[in-house]
Design an enzyme around this catalytic site. Structure first.
Site, PDB file in Angstrom:
ATOM      1  N   SER A  16      -2.576   5.209   0.973  1.00  0.00           N
ATOM      2  CA  SER A  16      -3.031   4.176   0.047  1.00  0.00           C
ATOM      3  C   SER A  16      -4.101   3.349   0.735  1.00  0.00           C
ATOM      4  O   SER A  16      -4.397   3.564   1.909  1.00  0.00           O
ATOM      5  CB  SER A  16      -1.861   3.284  -0.348  1.00  0.00           C
ATOM      6  OG  SER A  16      -1.487   2.506   0.769  1.00  0.00           O
ATOM      7  N   LYS A  17      -4.656   2.415   0.018  1.00  0.00           N
ATOM      8  CA  LYS A  17      -5.709   1.568   0.574  1.00  0.00           C
ATOM      9  C   LYS A  17      -5.264   0.881   1.859  1.00  0.00           C
ATOM     10  O   LYS A  17      -6.028   0.733   2.792  1.00  0.00           O
ATOM     11  CB  LYS A  17      -6.092   0.489  -0.440  1.00  0.00           C
ATOM     12  CG  LYS A  17      -7.254   0.921  -1.292  1.00  0.00           C
ATOM     13  CD  LYS A  17      -7.772  -0.255  -2.066  1.00  0.00           C
ATOM     14  CE  LYS A  17      -8.852   0.218  -3.014  1.00  0.00           C
ATOM     15  NZ  LYS A  17      -9.195  -0.736  -4.002  1.00  0.00           N
ATOM     16  N   ARG A  18      -4.002   0.493   1.838  1.00  0.00           N
ATOM     17  CA  ARG A  18      -3.409  -0.196   2.988  1.00  0.00           C
ATOM     18  C   ARG A  18      -3.551   0.639   4.269  1.00  0.00           C
ATOM     19  O   ARG A  18      -3.655   0.137   5.367  1.00  0.00           O
ATOM     20  CB  ARG A  18      -1.943  -0.430   2.626  1.00  0.00           C
ATOM     21  CG  ARG A  18      -1.026  -0.974   3.643  1.00  0.00           C
ATOM     22  CD  ARG A  18       0.308  -1.275   2.960  1.00  0.00           C
ATOM     23  NE  ARG A  18       0.926  -0.070   2.394  1.00  0.00           N
ATOM     24  CZ  ARG A  18       1.771   0.712   3.042  1.00  0.00           C
ATOM     25  NH1 ARG A  18       2.105   0.423   4.273  1.00  0.00           N
ATOM     26  NH2 ARG A  18       2.291   1.772   2.460  1.00  0.00           N
TER      27      ARG A  18
END
Ligand code: GLU
Length: 465
Positions: free
Chosen positions: A240-242
């Protein structure tokens, strides 16, 4: 058979890291076999597709050095052709009209759910006479999919994957409004583009079974499939972006070199012995889709940065100087001073081992680009103030050196330190602060040599004030 691959992103967002790797594998496979690598923009979701995303995909691929052959195919523009194929299948009896209303389909699913059955279209219009068609309902066209037997995908990465045909329902090909479904568009486009190998994320594996049935209904050759595992974050969760699942432009902004990102993405799922550093030329020579691992790979930013540092060191100085120039101009808010380019180039061998990305490199190179009056950071200011008369003495000695070379400059400063019973650093540190405006820089005497006598003495005079 000449190999033809394609990358088929949906332009609903940037070119993310997983997409970039899919594109890379397709590109490598095509280049390895001397075939073609095509690009298709799957812009059929009109609500979510944007021109900005299309541009970001083109830019991202170009930046990564993944050049595609031929004009990109815009999928939506081919909707007429897709509809035509659906109608041909209808005429051949390989497809049929289905008049179910959304309410009826919802009821069907409710009942299946209540009975603990899998939820899928039950084929109620498959053999029904069209004379029974209700009025005022625009029918969809559904494929008459095989109900018995199995469909086996001989996948180059996943191995043989078997699907019972009974599990695959009669999917919609053409909606009531005449627009094609994703499944139809992909198959028609892959066929018409002459795609021989479909290499994509393994989230499309089930689609491959449905698509195979559609190829067969059309009487077309089924392409080879390779479904590559998705990329996960370091914690094993879906990326994910994280985790750094960012667009290509974000990696560019982080100062990552395209060659480093290519090498990194290549090693995510593919390997050649124990080799970590694999140039693009080697990758083209060695790449083999069958050697892609079945397990998900984990994204590791630290590894990417360390590869980047390696590629930075390997990149010719002039190329790096050209890459950092716009970054430096942005930081300066002005064009680089006339004499800066030459200094930056000469300073590059000392700068590049100290940077792990282009931003750090540009920051380091600023020592060669700053114009007087230099700004001093707080620590530098304090060191200059503390040194007092020592700097004036050093200036005198430096001004008197016959040859403005790093070794002679170092000898002069060393001589001063010894005469004062000080460690070299006690003189060199404030000197660095005065000359560079900072307490960190590439090796001081090298910097001084490159800056030149006049500039260094002028900086020292300025610091004295
Ligand atoms: N457009 C699809 C996606 O972005 C890819 C379709 C395919 O590769 O067959 O996931």
């Amino acid at each position: 058979m000449s190999v033809v691959t394609r990358f088929a992103p949906s332009p609903t967002g940037f070119l993310h890291i997983g997409g970039a790797r899919t594109a890379l594998f397709n590109w490598l496979f095509a280049r390895h076999h001397g075939g073609r690598f095509l690009l298709r923009i799957e812009d059929t979701d009109r609500e979510r597709s944007t021109q900005a995303a299309v541009e970001a995909i083109f830019d991202g691929l170009a930046w990564l050095g993944l050049d595609w052959d031929e004009e990109p195919v815009m999928q939506f523009s081919r909707a007429g052709r897709h509809a035509e194929v659906a109608r041909e299948l209808l005429a051949k009896g390989q497809a049929y009209h289905c008049y179910c209303t959304p309410e009826e389909l919802a009821r069907m699913r409710e009942e299946q759910k209540a009975n603990g059955q899998p939820m899928r279209y039950d084929g109620r219009w498959r053999d029904r006479d069209p004379s029974e068609a209700p009025e005022g309902v625009a029918p969809v066209i559904r494929m008459k999919a095989p109900r018995e037997g199995e469909t086996v995908i001989r996948d180059h990465v996943q191995g043989d994957v078997t699907f019972a045909n009974a599990q695959l329902d009669d999917m919609i090909l053409l909606r009531g409004d005449g627009t094609p479904t994703y499944m139809l568009s992909v198959v028609v486009d892959d066929h018409d583009m002459g795609i021989t190998h479909v290499i994509r994320g393994d989230d499309h594996l089930t689609n491959a079974a449905r698509q195979t049935a559609l190829y067969r209904a059309c009487g077309w050759d089924v392409p080879e499939f390779a479904h590559i595992p998705l990329i996960h974050g370091p914690d094993g969760a879906k990326l994910s972006k994280r985790h750094g699942a960012l667009g290509a432009e974000a990696y560019r902004d982080m100062g990552i070199l395209p060659a480093a990102l290519r090498n990194y993405l290549l090693r995510l799922g593919w390997g050649h012995g124990d080799d970590e550093i694999i140039s693009t030329e080697q990758a083209v020579e060695w790449f083999d889709i069958g050697a892609v691992g079945k397990g998900p790979s984990r994204f590791d930013m630290t590894k990417l940065m360390s590869l980047n540092a390696h590629y930075l060191r390997e990149t010719p100085d002039a190329e790096l100087a050209a890459l950092v120039a716009p970054l430096m101009e942005k930081a300066l808010g002005a064009a680089l001073p006339a004499d800066a380019a030459g200094r930056i180039l000469r300073g590059m061998p000392g700068l590049k081992p100290r940077a792990k990305d282009l931003n750090e490199l540009a920051e380091g190179a600023m020592v060669y680009a700053r114009m007087r009056p230099l700004g001093f950071d707080d620590k530098a200011k304090a060191q200059v103030a503390e040194a007092g008369g020592l700097l004036a003495e050093a200036r005198g000695l430096l001004a008197g050196t016959a040859e403005w070379r790093h070794d002679a400059l170092e000898a002069a400063v060393r001589g001063l330190a010894e005469a004062r019973g000080l460690k070299l650093g006690k003189v060199a540190q404030p000197l660095r602060a005065a000359v560079t405006g900072s307490t960190v820089s590439p090796p001081l005497f090298e910097v001084m040599e490159i800056l030149g006598r006049e500039e260094v003495l002028a900086r020292l005079d300025e610091a004295a004030k």
